[in-house]
Design an enzyme around this catalytic site. Structure first.
Site, short mmCIF file in Angstrom:
data_model
loop_
_atom_site.label_atom_id
_atom_site.label_comp_id
_atom_site.label_asym_id
_atom_site.label_seq_id
_atom_site.Cartn_x
_atom_site.Cartn_y
_atom_site.Cartn_z
N ARG A 39 38.29 54.50 39.69
CA ARG A 39 38.23 53.25 38.94
C ARG A 39 37.28 52.30 39.67
NH1 ARG A 39 42.16 48.27 38.96
NH2 ARG A 39 40.88 47.05 37.55
N HIS B 210 35.88 42.39 36.48
CA HIS B 210 36.74 42.23 37.65
C HIS B 210 36.29 40.95 38.36
CE1 HIS B 210 39.59 44.72 40.34
NE2 HIS B 210 39.50 43.54 40.90
N GLU C 123 43.44 41.86 35.71
CA GLU C 123 44.30 40.77 36.16
C GLU C 123 43.88 39.37 35.69
OE1 GLU C 123 44.93 40.93 40.37
OE2 GLU C 123 45.83 42.91 40.27
N ASN D 73 48.84 46.79 37.67
CA ASN D 73 48.52 46.63 39.10
C ASN D 73 49.78 46.07 39.76
OD1 ASN D 73 45.93 47.24 38.28
ND2 ASN D 73 45.02 45.31 38.95
N TYR E 256 51.72 45.05 43.47
CA TYR E 256 51.67 44.85 44.93
C TYR E 256 53.01 44.43 45.52
CZ TYR E 256 46.73 45.65 44.80
OH TYR E 256 45.51 46.25 44.63
N GLU F 74 46.44 49.91 40.11
CA GLU F 74 46.27 49.53 41.52
C GLU F 74 47.63 49.52 42.20
OE1 GLU F 74 44.32 45.77 42.41
OE2 GLU F 74 42.77 46.17 40.92
C1 GAL Z 1 44.21 42.77 43.10
C2 GAL Z 1 42.76 42.80 42.73
C3 GAL Z 1 41.91 43.59 43.66
C4 GAL Z 1 42.32 43.52 45.12
C5 GAL Z 1 43.83 43.62 45.28
C6 GAL Z 1 44.34 43.37 46.68
O1 GAL Z 1 44.79 41.58 42.67
O2 GAL Z 1 42.60 43.32 41.44
O3 GAL Z 1 40.59 43.20 43.45
O4 GAL Z 1 41.76 42.48 45.76
O5 GAL Z 1 44.47 42.72 44.44
O6 GAL Z 1 44.51 42.00 46.90
#
Ligand code: GAL
Length: 445
Positions: free
Chosen positions: A73, A115, A160, A282, A284, A353
């Site tokens: 990607r 992006h 995002e 995505n 985290y 992600e």
């Molecule tokens: C996401 C973003 C990425 C990368 C990742 C880690 O929000 O799409 O570009 O930076 O976080 O912070």
């Protein structure tokens, strides 16, 4: 554990890796302008050189091939392809070469169209606050589709939009650095409209495999006190449903938000909710929020405005070196929150992600030991497998990121890569996590 045909991938984004900002007719993006401002990015870092991927893409594709990923990607830089209203053939040529290189290596190209690197001249005309921008976006999408559409298997018009609105236009810690608070809400609608118009443009060009890469997170209340539960509901609506309901249901989650949007909202929602082939998440970290206590809260270095109906709380969990809580079950809960809310209206999900920043040691004898990153991906994949076992239709996982790269306002200090980059020499060194992921992919394919 993972269904047959599950797609293993790695991800990146143009401004974070390419460099070559002045080459071959590339125009200026909002991130070039923003990073030139003193004090906004850690250590004054910029994406001018980044990983020099623009010149080293062959080496990077070879690393991806040896990693054994089925898909890569990456994002196309809008200002490279349509710098100032006119198509720049040299910019398109770069992506043509990259796509050919990937296909030649047996890797499916998965393309993000936006992006975050909006052409500066569009920002000067109002950026995502302006209704013209989504239309310019669709024109650019058509240009890319025409050139690359025969070889690209997955498309994500947007990455995002919540981050662009929140950090770019509301809080100002990302480009274009506006501090509009709730006045930034029109940028939600215009990005979503841009998504819908781009989906139409891609379909008109005969493309399939169209989705989005949307940032989402499970949200829980700090306690079962009704005030905390209400705060969690508001937060969940604002960061999750505001960006998914229009796409998956053709409506805004609450009338107050619909009323805050500009233009013929009902007609636009029909465009925004064009059916998708997949939904990209995505992930985290989850969020815990409570009722406001009046205390000042910073999110990623940006001060939240006073008067919000919620307050993010510290999560009691181990943290990455970026300070983000490590909660693998949050990935399972995020996916299940979607299957529960949308049922049959949810297309197959890809995790577009997932990853972590650790301040890895410099390579010694060609080795970068990063067991914490291995643990991160392994535990998140186990949690994803739980979601799949519970019935979620998840078709792929993209590790963020293929290589270390420019981490926006945090510059080069944060390292998310499976491959270490020495920014002085541009030497690439696969980390232990790279070798682990390669073995994991083999064992699960
Ligand atoms: C996401 C973003 C990425 C990368 C990742 C880690 O929000 O799409 O570009 O930076 O976080 O912070």
């Amino acid at each position: 554990m993972f269904p047959e045909g599950f797609l293993w991938g790695a991800a990146s984004a143009a401004y974070q890796v390419e460099g070559a900002v002045d080459e071959d007719g590339r125009g200026v993006s909002v991130w070039d302008t923003f990073t030139a401002r003193p004090g906004v990015v850690r250590d004054g870092d910029t994406g001018r050189v980044a990983c020099d991927h623009y010149h080293r893409y062959r080496e990077d594709v070879a690393l991806l091939r040896d990693l054994g990923v089925g898909a890569y990607r990456f994002s196309v830089a809008w200002p490279r392809v349509v710098p100032a209203g006119e198509v720049n053939p040299a910019g398109l040529d770069f992506y043509d070469r990259l796509v050919d290189e990937l296909v030649g290596a047996g890797i499916a190209p998965a393309v993000t169209l936006f992006h975050w690197d909006l052409p500066q001249h569009l920002e000067d005309a109002g950026g995502w606050l302006d209704r013209d921008t989504p239309h310019r976006f669709a024109e650019y999408a058509a240009v890319v589709a025409e050139r690359l559409g025969d070889r690209v298997t997955l498309w994500m018009p947007l990455n995002e939009p919540v981050v662009v609105t929140m950090f770019g236009y509301a809080l100002g810690s990302h480009a274009p650095g506006r501090t509009l608070g709730f006045e930034a809400l029109p940028t939600v609608h215009h990005q979503l409209l841009g998504h819908g118009l781009a989906v139409q443009a891609l379909r008109a060009a005969g493309c399939s495999g169209i989705g989005i890469a949307n940032n989402h997170a499970a949200v829980s209340p700090a306690s079962d006190d009704p005030a905390d539960v209400d705060a969690a509901d508001s937060y969940r609506t604002l960061v999750n449903w505001l960006f998914s309901d229009p796409i998956l249901r053709g409506e805004y989650p609450v009338p107050e938000l619909a009323a805050a949007m500009p233009g013929p909202v009902a007609a636009d929602l029909k465009v925004i909710s064009e059916p998708l082939d997949f939904y990209g998440v995505n992930y985290y970290q989850p969020t815990v929020v409570g009722a406001p206590t009046g205390k000042e809260v910073q999110v990623e270095g940006a001060l939240l405005p006073a008067g919000l109906p919620f307050e993010p709380r510290e999560i009691d969990a181990p943290k990455t070196d970026f300070g983000w809580p490590i909660v693998p079950s949050g990935l399972r809960d995020t996916v299940l929150m979607f299957t529960e809310r949308y049922g049959d209206d949810l297309p197959p999900v890809y995790i577009t992600e997932s990853g972590c920043s650790f301040h890895d040691p410099d390579p010694v004898d060609g080795r970068v030991p990063d067991q914490a990153r291995v643990d991160y991906h392994e535990s998140h994949l186990a949690a994803l497998a739980e979601a799949i076992a519970a019935g979620a239709d998840v078709r792929g996982y993209f590790a963020w990121s293929a290589t270390d790269n420019f981490e926006w306002a945090a510059g080069y200090a944060e390292r998310f890569g499976l491959v270490h980059i020495d920014y002085r020499t541009q030497v690439r060194t696969p980390k232990d996590s790279y070798h682990w992921y390669r073995d994991y992919i083999r064992a699960n394919s």
